[in-house]
Design an enzyme around this catalytic site. Structure first.
Site, PDB file in Angstrom:
ATOM      1  N   SER A 125       9.666 -12.766   7.227  1.00  0.00           N
ATOM      2  CA  SER A 125       9.302 -11.682   6.303  1.00  0.00           C
ATOM      3  C   SER A 125      10.536 -11.178   5.554  1.00  0.00           C
ATOM      4  CB  SER A 125       8.598 -10.543   7.050  1.00  0.00           C
ATOM      5  OG  SER A 125       9.506  -9.832   7.882  1.00  0.00           O
TER       6      SER A 125
ATOM      7  N   PRO B  16      16.389  -6.229  31.295  1.00  0.00           N
ATOM      8  CA  PRO B  16      15.871  -7.589  31.132  1.00  0.00           C
ATOM      9  C   PRO B  16      16.771  -8.446  30.238  1.00  0.00           C
ATOM     10  CG  PRO B  16      14.557  -6.020  29.864  1.00  0.00           C
ATOM     11  CD  PRO B  16      15.655  -5.246  30.495  1.00  0.00           C
TER      12      PRO B  16
ATOM     13  N   ASP C 120      21.012 -11.529   8.896  1.00  0.00           N
ATOM     14  CA  ASP C 120      21.513 -12.899   9.094  1.00  0.00           C
ATOM     15  C   ASP C 120      20.416 -13.814   9.637  1.00  0.00           C
ATOM     16  OD1 ASP C 120      21.346 -11.897  11.709  1.00  0.00           O
ATOM     17  OD2 ASP C 120      23.470 -12.214  12.184  1.00  0.00           O
ATOM     18  N   GLU C 121      19.323 -13.199  10.146  1.00  0.00           N
ATOM     19  CA  GLU C 121      18.273 -14.014  10.763  1.00  0.00           C
ATOM     20  C   GLU C 121      17.557 -14.911   9.754  1.00  0.00           C
ATOM     21  OE1 GLU C 121      15.812 -12.416  13.717  1.00  0.00           O
ATOM     22  OE2 GLU C 121      17.340 -11.093  14.507  1.00  0.00           O
TER      23      GLU C 121
ATOM     24  N   TYR D 208      16.938 -12.142  28.476  1.00  0.00           N
ATOM     25  CA  TYR D 208      16.024 -13.245  28.156  1.00  0.00           C
ATOM     26  C   TYR D 208      16.667 -14.600  28.441  1.00  0.00           C
ATOM     27  CZ  TYR D 208      13.496  -9.722  25.330  1.00  0.00           C
ATOM     28  OH  TYR D 208      12.810  -8.617  24.885  1.00  0.00           O
TER      29      TYR D 208
ATOM     30  N   TYR E 111       9.419 -11.954  11.951  1.00  0.00           N
ATOM     31  CA  TYR E 111      10.304 -10.939  11.339  1.00  0.00           C
ATOM     32  C   TYR E 111      11.261 -11.595  10.342  1.00  0.00           C
ATOM     33  CZ  TYR E 111      14.604  -8.224  10.832  1.00  0.00           C
ATOM     34  OH  TYR E 111      15.713  -7.600  10.302  1.00  0.00           O
TER      35      TYR E 111
ATOM     36  N   THR F 172       4.746  -4.535   5.478  1.00  0.00           N
ATOM     37  CA  THR F 172       5.845  -3.644   5.070  1.00  0.00           C
ATOM     38  C   THR F 172       6.994  -4.429   4.436  1.00  0.00           C
ATOM     39  OG1 THR F 172       5.419  -1.797   6.553  1.00  0.00           O
ATOM     40  CG2 THR F 172       7.713  -2.203   6.016  1.00  0.00           C
TER      41      THR F 172
ATOM     42  N   GLU G 137       9.825  -3.152   9.225  1.00  0.00           N
ATOM     43  CA  GLU G 137       9.588  -3.394  10.644  1.00  0.00           C
ATOM     44  C   GLU G 137      10.739  -4.288  11.060  1.00  0.00           C
ATOM     45  OE1 GLU G 137       7.446  -2.205  12.716  1.00  0.00           O
ATOM     46  OE2 GLU G 137       6.228  -1.087  11.303  1.00  0.00           O
TER      47      GLU G 137
HETATM   48  P1  NAD Z   1      14.561   0.681  12.220  1.00  0.00           P
HETATM   49  O1  NAD Z   1      13.382  -0.028  12.777  1.00  0.00           O
HETATM   50  O2  NAD Z   1      15.427   1.480  13.123  1.00  0.00           O
HETATM   51  O3  NAD Z   1      14.084   1.681  11.066  1.00  0.00           O
HETATM   52  C1  NAD Z   1      13.151   1.320  10.098  1.00  0.00           C
HETATM   53  C2  NAD Z   1      12.750   2.569   9.338  1.00  0.00           C
HETATM   54  O4  NAD Z   1      11.811   2.178   8.315  1.00  0.00           O
HETATM   55  C3  NAD Z   1      12.041   3.615  10.206  1.00  0.00           C
HETATM   56  O5  NAD Z   1      12.528   4.894   9.916  1.00  0.00           O
HETATM   57  C4  NAD Z   1      10.576   3.490   9.801  1.00  0.00           C
HETATM   58  O6  NAD Z   1       9.866   4.707   9.946  1.00  0.00           O
HETATM   59  C5  NAD Z   1      10.706   3.062   8.353  1.00  0.00           C
HETATM   60  N1  NAD Z   1       9.523   2.322   7.883  1.00  0.00           N
HETATM   61  C6  NAD Z   1       8.927   1.258   8.488  1.00  0.00           C
HETATM   62  N2  NAD Z   1       7.863   0.866   7.773  1.00  0.00           N
HETATM   63  C7  NAD Z   1       7.798   1.670   6.681  1.00  0.00           C
HETATM   64  C8  NAD Z   1       6.932   1.738   5.563  1.00  0.00           C
HETATM   65  N3  NAD Z   1       5.895   0.910   5.421  1.00  0.00           N
HETATM   66  N4  NAD Z   1       7.178   2.687   4.610  1.00  0.00           N
HETATM   67  C9  NAD Z   1       8.222   3.544   4.756  1.00  0.00           C
HETATM   68  N5  NAD Z   1       9.068   3.524   5.803  1.00  0.00           N
HETATM   69  C10 NAD Z   1       8.856   2.604   6.751  1.00  0.00           C
HETATM   70  O7  NAD Z   1      15.386  -0.426  11.446  1.00  0.00           O
HETATM   71  P2  NAD Z   1      16.967  -0.611  11.323  1.00  0.00           P
HETATM   72  O8  NAD Z   1      17.466  -1.316  12.515  1.00  0.00           O
HETATM   73  O9  NAD Z   1      17.570   0.665  10.897  1.00  0.00           O
HETATM   74  O10 NAD Z   1      17.017  -1.646  10.112  1.00  0.00           O
HETATM   75  C11 NAD Z   1      17.082  -1.187   8.758  1.00  0.00           C
HETATM   76  C12 NAD Z   1      17.094  -2.386   7.835  1.00  0.00           C
HETATM   77  O11 NAD Z   1      18.213  -3.214   8.147  1.00  0.00           O
HETATM   78  C13 NAD Z   1      15.867  -3.297   7.982  1.00  0.00           C
HETATM   79  O12 NAD Z   1      15.522  -3.755   6.699  1.00  0.00           O
HETATM   80  C14 NAD Z   1      16.355  -4.445   8.849  1.00  0.00           C
HETATM   81  O13 NAD Z   1      15.631  -5.623   8.560  1.00  0.00           O
HETATM   82  C15 NAD Z   1      17.793  -4.553   8.404  1.00  0.00           C
HETATM   83  N6  NAD Z   1      18.747  -5.084   9.389  1.00  0.00           N
HETATM   84  C16 NAD Z   1      18.843  -4.516  10.627  1.00  0.00           C
HETATM   85  C17 NAD Z   1      19.806  -4.981  11.514  1.00  0.00           C
HETATM   86  C18 NAD Z   1      19.981  -4.385  12.888  1.00  0.00           C
HETATM   87  O14 NAD Z   1      20.771  -4.895  13.682  1.00  0.00           O
HETATM   88  N7  NAD Z   1      19.304  -3.304  13.230  1.00  0.00           N
HETATM   89  C19 NAD Z   1      20.651  -6.036  11.142  1.00  0.00           C
HETATM   90  C20 NAD Z   1      20.499  -6.615   9.871  1.00  0.00           C
HETATM   91  C21 NAD Z   1      19.546  -6.108   9.002  1.00  0.00           C
HETATM   92  O1  DAU Z   2      20.798 -10.317  13.550  1.00  0.00           O
HETATM   93  C1  DAU Z   2      20.304  -9.207  12.852  1.00  0.00           C
HETATM   94  C2  DAU Z   2      19.058  -8.722  13.537  1.00  0.00           C
HETATM   95  O2  DAU Z   2      19.480  -8.132  14.768  1.00  0.00           O
HETATM   96  C3  DAU Z   2      18.267  -7.723  12.723  1.00  0.00           C
HETATM   97  O3  DAU Z   2      17.814  -8.332  11.546  1.00  0.00           O
HETATM   98  C4  DAU Z   2      17.073  -7.196  13.532  1.00  0.00           C
HETATM   99  O4  DAU Z   2      16.419  -6.177  12.808  1.00  0.00           O
HETATM  100  C5  DAU Z   2      17.592  -6.613  14.834  1.00  0.00           C
HETATM  101  O5  DAU Z   2      16.501  -6.242  15.640  1.00  0.00           O
HETATM  102  C6  DAU Z   2      18.460  -7.627  15.584  1.00  0.00           C
HETATM  103  O6  DAU Z   2      17.649  -8.731  16.080  1.00  0.00           O
HETATM  104  P1  DAU Z   2      17.909  -9.370  17.517  1.00  0.00           P
HETATM  105  O7  DAU Z   2      16.666 -10.024  17.955  1.00  0.00           O
HETATM  106  O8  DAU Z   2      19.150 -10.181  17.544  1.00  0.00           O
HETATM  107  O9  DAU Z   2      18.214  -8.014  18.352  1.00  0.00           O
HETATM  108  P2  DAU Z   2      17.736  -7.551  19.817  1.00  0.00           P
HETATM  109  O10 DAU Z   2      18.529  -6.337  20.145  1.00  0.00           O
HETATM  110  O11 DAU Z   2      16.260  -7.496  19.942  1.00  0.00           O
HETATM  111  O12 DAU Z   2      18.245  -8.750  20.730  1.00  0.00           O
HETATM  112  C7  DAU Z   2      19.610  -9.104  20.787  1.00  0.00           C
HETATM  113  C8  DAU Z   2      19.731 -10.280  21.726  1.00  0.00           C
HETATM  114  O13 DAU Z   2      19.433  -9.833  23.061  1.00  0.00           O
HETATM  115  C9  DAU Z   2      18.731 -11.397  21.466  1.00  0.00           C
HETATM  116  O14 DAU Z   2      19.326 -12.640  21.753  1.00  0.00           O
HETATM  117  C10 DAU Z   2      17.595 -11.131  22.445  1.00  0.00           C
HETATM  118  C11 DAU Z   2      18.310 -10.525  23.621  1.00  0.00           C
HETATM  119  N1  DAU Z   2      17.540  -9.535  24.395  1.00  0.00           N
HETATM  120  C12 DAU Z   2      16.961  -8.502  23.719  1.00  0.00           C
HETATM  121  C13 DAU Z   2      16.246  -7.551  24.389  1.00  0.00           C
HETATM  122  C14 DAU Z   2      15.569  -6.423  23.652  1.00  0.00           C
HETATM  123  C15 DAU Z   2      17.479  -9.622  25.778  1.00  0.00           C
HETATM  124  O15 DAU Z   2      18.031 -10.562  26.387  1.00  0.00           O
HETATM  125  N2  DAU Z   2      16.783  -8.666  26.447  1.00  0.00           N
HETATM  126  C16 DAU Z   2      16.134  -7.637  25.815  1.00  0.00           C
HETATM  127  O16 DAU Z   2      15.491  -6.807  26.491  1.00  0.00           O
END
Ligand code: NAD
Ligand code: DAU
Length: 370
Positions: free
Chosen positions: A163, A215, A135-136, A217, A160, A101, A85
Site C-alpha cells: 500500500s 515476543p 524502506d519497506e 518472531y 502494508y 487509507t 495505517e
Molecule cells: P502511526 O500509526 O503511529 O500514526 C498514524 C496516524 O495516522 C495516527 O494518528 C492515525 O490516527 C492517523 N490516521 C490513520 N488513518 C487515517 C485516516 N484515514 N485519516 C486521517 N488520519 C489517519 O504511524 P507512524 O509510525 O507515525 O508513521 C507515520 C508515517 O510514516 C506513515 O505513513 C508510515 O507509513 C511512515 N513510516 C513509519 C515508519 C516507522 O518506523 N514508524 C518508518 C517509515 C515510514
Molecule cells: O522499516 C520501516 C517500517 O518500520 C515502517 O514503514 C512501519 O510503519 C513500521 O511499523 C516498521 O515496520 P517493522 O515491521 O519493521 O516494525 P515492527 O516494530 O513491527 O517490527 C520490527 C522487527 O521486530 C520486525 O522484524 C518484526 C520484529 N518483531 C516485531 C514485533 C512487534 C518481533 O520480533 N516481535 C514483535 O512483537
C-alpha cells in the site's frame, strides 16, 4: 511564514514532527488533520496545545473534499503527509484499511492539492506535497546485499508495504502528469517518544516493565536500520527546502541491528536503570529488571508471515544534497526513549485501551494480560 497541513499529526512520527517544527518555526501556522484511530492520541500534542499557530481537525483523509476545503480556506502551502495505517502485523491480519487509507486516502489528498494549487491557481512556487514513505517498499535484503538506494526496484512484501508502494507511485504520477510540486522520503524504522506499544521497541519496554513475555518472531535474527524519530524530523525539514522539490530521498540511521540485539540492549539498559534507582522496582513490581533480568522475558514465537529479513538504507543522496546527518546514536536514542517511557507511564497506559488489548489477545493468546 508558511501554512502547513500535517496529516496523521497525532500519530507517532507526526506528533514528533509537530513538536519539532513548532519549536524551530514558531511563526508558521499548522493544521493537524487526523482521524484519531487507535494509533492517534490527542494527548501526544499536549506539550504544544497552547501554541497559537496550531489547530487540530479530526477528520479522515479519505473524506472527499475535506482536505480540499482545508487547503483553500487555510491557505495551505505545504502538506506533510504522515497519515497511514502503519503496522505490518495488522496489515497481515486485515489488509483493507491499509488500501483504503494509504492508497485511496493519499489519492484524495493529491486530488485536493491538484485542485487548489494547480486548477484554481492558488499555489505558488513555494507549495509542496511531501509524502512520508518507508524502506519497506524495496522489499527484503540478504545479509550480503548492498543497501537500498533511491534507484532500487520496488518489491513490497506485506500488504502494508504494497500500500505504501502504491501511494509512492501515485505521488510520482501526479508530479509527472500534472506538475504537482511533490517530494518523497523513504525512511527506515523509527523509534522514540509517543510510539504506540505495538512496535518492537515500545512493546519491549512496556512488556519488560509489566513483567510480560517479550515476543520475538522466528529466530530473532532479522535486521532493521533504526533511526531516532527527531533525526527523521530533521531530514524532513531539510527536504522541504525549495530546491528539493521533485526529489525522492532515502532516510536511515546507519544502525543495522538484529531484533535479538535490540531486545537485549533494551533489557540491559532497563536492568541498569532498576539497579541505580530502587524506586522503579516499587513502581513496576512485576518487572524482573535488575533482579533476574528483563531479558528473561524474551519468548520466541512463530515468525511473521512473509517476514522481510533485512532492511538497510544507502543515505548518500540526502547527506550530500541536503546536508542530513543523524544527531543520535542508537544507544543514546534508546536511553532517551526509555527515560521517556519511564516518565510517561500515564501516556502509554492511556493509549493501551480495550481495542489494543483485544487485538493483542488475538495475536498472542494467553501470554497477554493487559
Ligand atoms: P502511526 O500509526 O503511529 O500514526 C498514524 C496516524 O495516522 C495516527 O494518528 C492515525 O490516527 C492517523 N490516521 C490513520 N488513518 C487515517 C485516516 N484515514 N485519516 C486521517 N488520519 C489517519 O504511524 P507512524 O509510525 O507515525 O508513521 C507515520 C508515517 O510514516 C506513515 O505513513 C508510515 O507509513 C511512515 N513510516 C513509519 C515508519 C516507522 O518506523 N514508524 C518508518 C517509515 C515510514
Ligand atoms: O522499516 C520501516 C517500517 O518500520 C515502517 O514503514 C512501519 O510503519 C513500521 O511499523 C516498521 O515496520 P517493522 O515491521 O519493521 O516494525 P515492527 O516494530 O513491527 O517490527 C520490527 C522487527 O521486530 C520486525 O522484524 C518484526 C520484529 N518483531 C516485531 C514485533 C512487534 C518481533 O520480533 N516481535 C514483535 O512483537
Amino acid at each position: 511564514m508558511a501554512n502547513l497541513l500535517v496529516t496523521g499529526g497525532v500519530g507517532f512520527i507526526g506528533a514528533n514532527f509537530v513538536h519539532y517544527w513548532l519549536r524551530r518555526h514558531p511563526d508558521d501556522a499548522m493544521v493537524v488533520l487526523d482521524a484519531l484511530t487507535y494509533a492517534g492520541n490527542l494527548a501526544s500534542l499536549d506539550p504544544v496545545r497552547s501554541n497559537p499557530g496550531l489547530s487540530f481537525v479530526q477528520g479522515d483523509i479519505r473524506t472527499p473534499h475535506l482536505a480540499e476545503s482545508l487547503l483553500r480556506d487555510r491557505g495551505i502551502t505545504i502538506v506533510v503527509h504522515f497519515a497511514a495505517e502503519s503496522h505490518v502485523d495488522r496489515s497481515i491480519a486485515g489488509p483493507d484499511p491499509f488500501l483504503e487509507t494509504n492508497v485511496l486516502g493519499t489519492h484524495e489528498l493529491l486530488k485536493a492539492a491538484r485542485q487548489v494549487w494547480l486548477e484554481e491557481g492558488r499555489g505558488s512556487s513555494a507549495c509542496r506535497f511531501h509524502h512520508i514513505s518507508s524502506d519497506e517498499v524495496y522489499g527484503s535484503l540478504d545479509l550480503a546485499d548492498p543497501a537500498f538506494t533511491e534507484e532500487s526496484p520496488y518489491r513490497p512484501s506485506s500488504p502494508y508495504a504494497a500500500s505504501k508502494a502504491a501511494s509512492d507511485h501515485l505521488v510520482r504520477a501526479y508530479q509527472r502528469t500534472y506538475g504537482l510540486p511533490a517530494s518523497i522520503t523513504n525512511c527506515s524504522n523509527n523509534y522514540g517518544p509517543y510510539q504506540f506499544p505495538e512496535k518492537l521497541i515500545p512493546l519491549t519496554i512496556v512488556r519488560a516493565l509489566e513483567g510480560q513475555p517479550i515476543p520475538l518472531y522466528g529466530d530473532g535474527m532479522q535486521v532493521r536500520d533504526w533511526l531516532y524519530v527527531e533525526d527523521h524530523c530533521q531530514a524532513i525539514e531539510r527536504v522541504l527546502a525549495p530546491e528539493h522539490t521533485g526529489q525522492t530521498y532515502n532516510v536511515g540511521g546507519q544502525t543495522e541491528q538484529t531484533n535479538i540485539d535490540v531486545v537485549q540492549l533494551i533489557s540491559r539498559i532497563l536492568d541498569e536503570a532498576f539497579e541505580s534507582n530502587p524506586g522503579l522496582a516499587s513502581r513496576f513490581p512485576r518487572s524482573p529488571a535488575g533482579r533476574r533480568g528483563a531479558a528473561s522475558l524474551i519468548t520466541y514465537v512463530p515468525d511473521r508471515a512473509g517476514h522481510d529479513r533485512r532492511y538497510a538504507m544507502n543515505t548518500h543522496k540526502i547527506e550530500h544534497e541536503a546536508g542530513f546527518s543523524t544527531a543520535e546514536s542508537f544507544e543514546s536514542g534508546l536511553q532517551r526513549t526509555l527515560n521517556w517511557y519511564l516518565e510517561q507511564e500515564k501516556w502509554w497506559r492511556g493509549v493501551m485501551d480495550g481495542r489494543y488489548r483485544e487485538w493483542m489477545r488475538n495475536q498472542y493468546g494467553n501470554v497477554v494480560s493487559f
